[in-house]
Design a protein around this motif. Structure first.
Motif, PDB file in Angstrom:
ATOM      1  N   PRO A 264      -4.191  -4.836   2.635  1.00  0.00           N
ATOM      2  CA  PRO A 264      -4.032  -4.357   1.256  1.00  0.00           C
ATOM      3  C   PRO A 264      -2.975  -3.274   1.071  1.00  0.00           C
ATOM      4  N   TYR A 265      -2.469  -2.697   2.150  1.00  0.00           N
ATOM      5  CA  TYR A 265      -1.480  -1.625   2.026  1.00  0.00           C
ATOM      6  C   TYR A 265      -0.224  -1.950   2.827  1.00  0.00           C
ATOM      7  N   VAL A 266       0.871  -1.336   2.422  1.00  0.00           N
ATOM      8  CA  VAL A 266       2.122  -1.408   3.170  1.00  0.00           C
ATOM      9  C   VAL A 266       2.619   0.017   3.381  1.00  0.00           C
ATOM     10  N   ILE A 267       3.339   0.216   4.465  1.00  0.00           N
ATOM     11  CA  ILE A 267       4.027   1.486   4.699  1.00  0.00           C
ATOM     12  C   ILE A 267       5.507   1.155   4.821  1.00  0.00           C
ATOM     13  N   ARG A 268       6.256   1.485   3.791  1.00  0.00           N
ATOM     14  CA  ARG A 268       7.671   1.153   3.751  1.00  0.00           C
ATOM     15  C   ARG A 268       8.482   2.198   4.509  1.00  0.00           C
ATOM     16  N   GLU A 269       9.613   1.782   5.030  1.00  0.00           N
ATOM     17  CA  GLU A 269      10.462   2.715   5.783  1.00  0.00           C
ATOM     18  C   GLU A 269      10.867   3.916   4.939  1.00  0.00           C
ATOM     19  N   ILE A 278       3.857  10.739   5.443  1.00  0.00           N
ATOM     20  CA  ILE A 278       3.842   9.280   5.405  1.00  0.00           C
ATOM     21  C   ILE A 278       3.000   8.864   4.206  1.00  0.00           C
ATOM     22  N   THR A 279       3.494   7.877   3.458  1.00  0.00           N
ATOM     23  CA  THR A 279       2.754   7.354   2.318  1.00  0.00           C
ATOM     24  C   THR A 279       2.518   5.867   2.506  1.00  0.00           C
ATOM     25  N   ALA A 280       1.269   5.456   2.375  1.00  0.00           N
ATOM     26  CA  ALA A 280       0.910   4.037   2.361  1.00  0.00           C
ATOM     27  C   ALA A 280       0.687   3.629   0.914  1.00  0.00           C
ATOM     28  N   ARG A 281       1.141   2.437   0.530  1.00  0.00           N
ATOM     29  CA  ARG A 281       1.056   1.996  -0.858  1.00  0.00           C
ATOM     30  C   ARG A 281       0.256   0.697  -0.971  1.00  0.00           C
ATOM     31  N   ARG A 282      -0.562   0.666  -1.994  1.00  0.00           N
ATOM     32  CA  ARG A 282      -1.405  -0.511  -2.215  1.00  0.00           C
ATOM     33  C   ARG A 282      -0.564  -1.681  -2.700  1.00  0.00           C
ATOM     34  N   ARG A 283      -0.793  -2.834  -2.108  1.00  0.00           N
ATOM     35  CA  ARG A 283      -0.100  -4.045  -2.517  1.00  0.00           C
ATOM     36  C   ARG A 283      -0.674  -4.553  -3.837  1.00  0.00           C
ATOM     37  N   LYS A 284       0.179  -4.819  -4.793  1.00  0.00           N
ATOM     38  CA  LYS A 284      -0.279  -5.404  -6.056  1.00  0.00           C
ATOM     39  C   LYS A 284      -0.420  -6.919  -5.946  1.00  0.00           C
ATOM     40  N   ASP A 285       0.101  -7.474  -4.832  1.00  0.00           N
ATOM     41  CA  ASP A 285       0.016  -8.925  -4.633  1.00  0.00           C
ATOM     42  C   ASP A 285      -0.899  -9.277  -3.467  1.00  0.00           C
ATOM     43  N   TYR A 286      -1.841  -8.395  -3.153  1.00  0.00           N
ATOM     44  CA  TYR A 286      -2.733  -8.620  -2.014  1.00  0.00           C
ATOM     45  C   TYR A 286      -3.532  -9.905  -2.219  1.00  0.00           C
ATOM     46  N   TRP A 287      -3.448 -10.796  -1.267  1.00  0.00           N
ATOM     47  CA  TRP A 287      -3.994 -12.143  -1.419  1.00  0.00           C
ATOM     48  C   TRP A 287      -5.521 -12.167  -1.541  1.00  0.00           C
ATOM     49  N   ARG A 292     -15.171 -11.025  -2.092  1.00  0.00           N
ATOM     50  CA  ARG A 292     -16.340 -10.149  -2.088  1.00  0.00           C
ATOM     51  C   ARG A 292     -16.198  -9.002  -1.090  1.00  0.00           C
ATOM     52  N   ALA A 293     -15.645  -9.274   0.063  1.00  0.00           N
ATOM     53  CA  ALA A 293     -15.513  -8.242   1.100  1.00  0.00           C
ATOM     54  C   ALA A 293     -14.655  -7.074   0.640  1.00  0.00           C
ATOM     55  N   ASN A 294     -13.806  -7.284  -0.376  1.00  0.00           N
ATOM     56  CA  ASN A 294     -12.885  -6.238  -0.822  1.00  0.00           C
ATOM     57  C   ASN A 294     -13.237  -5.646  -2.179  1.00  0.00           C
ATOM     58  N   VAL A 295     -14.285  -6.122  -2.802  1.00  0.00           N
ATOM     59  CA  VAL A 295     -14.675  -5.601  -4.111  1.00  0.00           C
ATOM     60  C   VAL A 295     -15.001  -4.112  -3.990  1.00  0.00           C
ATOM     61  N   GLY A 296     -14.399  -3.307  -4.843  1.00  0.00           N
ATOM     62  CA  GLY A 296     -14.657  -1.871  -4.828  1.00  0.00           C
ATOM     63  C   GLY A 296     -13.960  -1.116  -3.721  1.00  0.00           C
ATOM     64  N   GLN A 297     -13.064  -1.779  -3.018  1.00  0.00           N
ATOM     65  CA  GLN A 297     -12.355  -1.133  -1.915  1.00  0.00           C
ATOM     66  C   GLN A 297     -10.850  -1.111  -2.194  1.00  0.00           C
ATOM     67  N   ASN A 298     -10.145  -0.299  -1.396  1.00  0.00           N
ATOM     68  CA  ASN A 298      -8.681  -0.230  -1.461  1.00  0.00           C
ATOM     69  C   ASN A 298      -8.231   0.113  -2.879  1.00  0.00           C
ATOM     70  N   TRP A 614     -12.590   6.363  -5.126  1.00  0.00           N
ATOM     71  CA  TRP A 614     -11.617   6.082  -6.165  1.00  0.00           C
ATOM     72  C   TRP A 614     -11.469   7.293  -7.075  1.00  0.00           C
ATOM     73  N   LEU A 615     -10.371   7.346  -7.786  1.00  0.00           N
ATOM     74  CA  LEU A 615     -10.135   8.404  -8.749  1.00  0.00           C
ATOM     75  C   LEU A 615     -10.847   8.031 -10.046  1.00  0.00           C
ATOM     76  N   ASP A 616     -11.902   8.785 -10.388  1.00  0.00           N
ATOM     77  CA  ASP A 616     -12.738   8.492 -11.544  1.00  0.00           C
ATOM     78  C   ASP A 616     -12.142   9.187 -12.773  1.00  0.00           C
ATOM     79  N   PRO A 617     -11.693   8.439 -13.798  1.00  0.00           N
ATOM     80  CA  PRO A 617     -11.039   9.060 -14.958  1.00  0.00           C
ATOM     81  C   PRO A 617     -11.948  10.043 -15.694  1.00  0.00           C
TER      82      PRO A 617
END
Length: 655
Positions: A264-269, A278-287, A292-298, A614-617
């Motif tokens: 779910p994340y990438v670390i770009r050069e 170092i910054t890891a970024r969430r993929r918006k195209d994560y397959w 179910r295993a990823n609901v509420g995560q990442n 998660w960041l709760d608004p």
């Protein structure tokens, strides 16, 4: 450090003076590509069956691959899978925002394998870029689908087959196929990778066979219950890149850039600021976003880790709002927990303080002794040094009785040998042992000597905040005639020294494993080889026998018995001077986050907040209001959390 790890966090543009003060609103973190979370307006289902295990099944399948070869229409008849597992994350979570954290040193590499890869950052952050064929559910320890939807284990437990999800994609858009599994294996057993533990583990398997684009099989060379566990749990890398590499080139070219992963994340050069952050970024195209295993995560759009070499400075940054969390894991932090985390921001609920009990496996914390050379090639010296560490006094006076003595390499688990030596402080017994070892005379300075050479030892350590307990030990040793020279180095330098066996004594910590793997830490064939976890040089024929027998124990009770015996042998050989552990995970964080029940995974450490929170608004808005108005107070909440203790009473582990 990690796996040793070697161990293995991080709020308000605010200044607090003498427990109360003025504060200005902290920023949740602004960065390009980071969105502002939006609060949910409708009901949220907690019914696991409302979340598919395989959403849009086979939508991305290659039409040229028939169903019986794993393609579209694959029924799974004759295969195993798991579609009954419970949710792991909290469906109330929302996406967006940034989590700001810190690391004490910049990692020596971002590689997942090879020299210097065995650090917390690789195992807890970089790993988010990759996925494995199967996962292990953290609350039940049962296998769940990952890159593979289904699997088979032959009746003789020697051959394993996996059917890869046709929807799986690497971050560069390339489909995940059987060839990727084969190429990953080839890399892990490549001697030029300089990773003897990987060679040992995966050398027990024959080269996998790509039966089709989506079906891969592997046959074991020898019976071992962990073969399936490790093969199914190995991060998979892309063959289209690996075909241009061998181990040597991978070590050279991928030190600070990542192979494409399917996670779910990438670390770009461009997000790697060497020596700084170092910054890891969430993929918006994560397959697998909707599986179910990823609901509420990442949930966070970005995970930023800045280098802060001084933990006192990190704590001040946390209080000012430059960091969002501060995990409590070291003795110095015990003082912070008791004395310093009681200022105005904590009392008003702006900062939350939690001590969470769960089933996170305890690792090892203590002084590793290099037994390959004098003086620690003599067990009498090693035992004497253990008897001269006044753990009870240090725990009481420096650590506020938050910690408990560590007497096992598998503490607080069924694998702990209850008969291990307790090593109470006993200078007289230590002197007798030292005399037997030849340290029975003194020089004009009162130092113990042998053949005219004083007993003088250098200890490496990387955390300056360990100095209070180090100086207690140093003074107690001085009283009986031993010089302990303290050498502060960076984490990266210490890791290099112990990996290359260039040390006498090193203060460090290894995190625990859910399923013990004693051979990678205690196998005799690794004792004189660099870059593996047997850093002390331990060799014992009986432990080697037990390692071999353990591999073939499919009965959990047998495995527990074997590990307890190994634990007893190693503990009585004094490879480490064991210190203590905290029975709770302690963390302070700004009151802007949504958290699942139990805060962390049942079997996880503080770093499992990264994918789970998660960041709760709504909470963030309330926090901003409280920061503007000193009269506003937020809910403080209970300091102690025992959700997982209660859960375990009705849901015991079965393996």
């Amino acid at each position: 450090m990690k796996r040793n790890v070697l161990v293995l966090t991080a709020a308000l543009t605010a200044v607090f003076v003498a427990g109360c003060g003025k504060s200005s609103a902290p920023s949740p973190g602004s960065d390009s590509g980071v969105s502002t979370p939006v609060a949910r307006t409708g009901p949220v289902s907690m019914n696991k069956d409302d979340y598919p295990v395989f959403p849009d099944a086979d939508a991305g399948a290659d039409p040229s691959v028939p169903a019986e070869r794993g393609g579209k229409g694959f029924t799974g008849k004759g295969w195993e899978t798991n579609t009954t597992f419970d949710l792991i994350g909290d469906p109330h979570a929302v996406k967006g925002g940034m989590l700001r954290n810190y690391m004490q040193d910049f990692p020596g590499t971002l590689r997942m394998n090879g020299p210097e890869s065995n650090t917390f950052f690789n195992y807890d952050v970089t790993v988010l870029a990759y996925e494995t064929l199967l996962g292990v559910h953290p609350s039940t320890l049962e296998y769940i689908p990952g890159l593979a939807t289904h699997w088979q284990i032959s009746p003789d437990k020697m051959t394993y087959r996996f059917r890869i999800n046709p929807n799986a994609r690497f971050s560069d858009g390339t489909p995940v196929t059987s060839d990727d599994v084969v190429a990953t294996y080839d890399l892990l057993v490549d001697n030029t990778l300089q990773d003897p533990s990987s060679s040992l583990t995966f050398g027990k398997l024959n080269r996998p066979v790509a039966e089709s684009k989506y079906i891969v099989s592997v046959k074991a060379k020898e019976l071992n219950w962990r073969n399936f566990l490790y093969f199914s749990g190995t991060p998979i890398f892309p063959a289209h890149v690996l075909k241009t590499l061998n181990g040597e080139k991978y070590l050279k070219d991928y030190n600070y850039k990542l192979l494409p992963g399917s996670g779910p994340y990438v670390i770009r050069e461009e997000d790697i600021e060497k020596g700084k952050a170092i910054t890891a970024r969430r993929r918006k195209d994560y397959w697998a976003e909707n599986a179910r295993a990823n609901v509420g995560q990442n949930n966070f759009d970005a995970l930023k880790y800045v280098v802060v070499r001084d933990e006192n400075l990190a704590f001040e940054m946390f209080k000012k709002g430059d960091l969002d969390m501060f995990g409590q894991t070291t003795p110095m932090r015990a003082r912070q927990w008791v004395e310093e985390l009681n200022f105005d921001g904590v009392q008003r609920g702006l900062i939350q303080k939690r001590a969470v009990s769960n089933d996170n496996p305890q690792g090892i914390r203590g002084y590793a002794l290099n037994t390959r050379s004098t003086p620690f090639d003599d067990i009498r010296v090693r035992k004497a040094m253990a008897l001269l560490l006044n753990r009870q006094e240090i725990i009481q006076k420096i650590m506020f009785n938050l910690f408990v003595p560590l007497n096992s390499y598998f503490a607080a688990s069924p694998y702990e040998n209850p008969n291990n030596p307790k090593n109470l402080y006993d200078p007289q017994a230590a002197l007798k042992l030292l005399a037997q070892a030849g340290w029975n005379s003194r020089d004009s300075q009162g130092r113990l000597v042998k053949n005219g050479v004083p007993l003088e030892i250098e200890v490496l350590y990387y955390n300056k905040n360990d100095e209070p307990q180090l100086t207690v030990y140093q003074e107690d040793l001085r009283k009986i005639g031993i010089n302990l020279n303290l050498r502060l180095v960076t984490f990266e330098t210490q890791f290099q020294y112990i990996s290359e066996r260039k040390y006498q004594m090193a203060l460090l910590a290894w995190s625990g494993l859910l399923f013990p793997n004693p051979e990678t830490s205690f196998k005799g064939s690794l004792a004189d080889v660099n870059n593996n976890n047997n850093i002390t040089g331990f060799k014992n024929a009986r432990v080697d026998q037990l390692d071999e027998a353990y591999d073939k124990m499919f009965d959990v009770k047998q495995r527990i018995k074997a590990i307890q015996e190994i634990d007893g042998i190693v503990a009585n050989d004094y490879q480490y001077i064991l210190e203590w552990y905290d029975p709770a995970i302690r963390v302070a964080y700004w009151n802007r986050f949504g958290t699942p029940p139990g805060y962390f995974l049942r079997t996880g450490d503080v770093y499992t907040a990264t994918p789970m929170w998660w960041l709760d608004p709504d909470k963030d808005a309330a926090l901003q209001k409280a920061l503007r108005d000193p009269a506003v107070k937020l809910d403080v909440g209970p300091t102690e959390d025992h959700y997982w203790d209660e859960y375990g009473k009705t849901h015991p582990f079965t393996q």
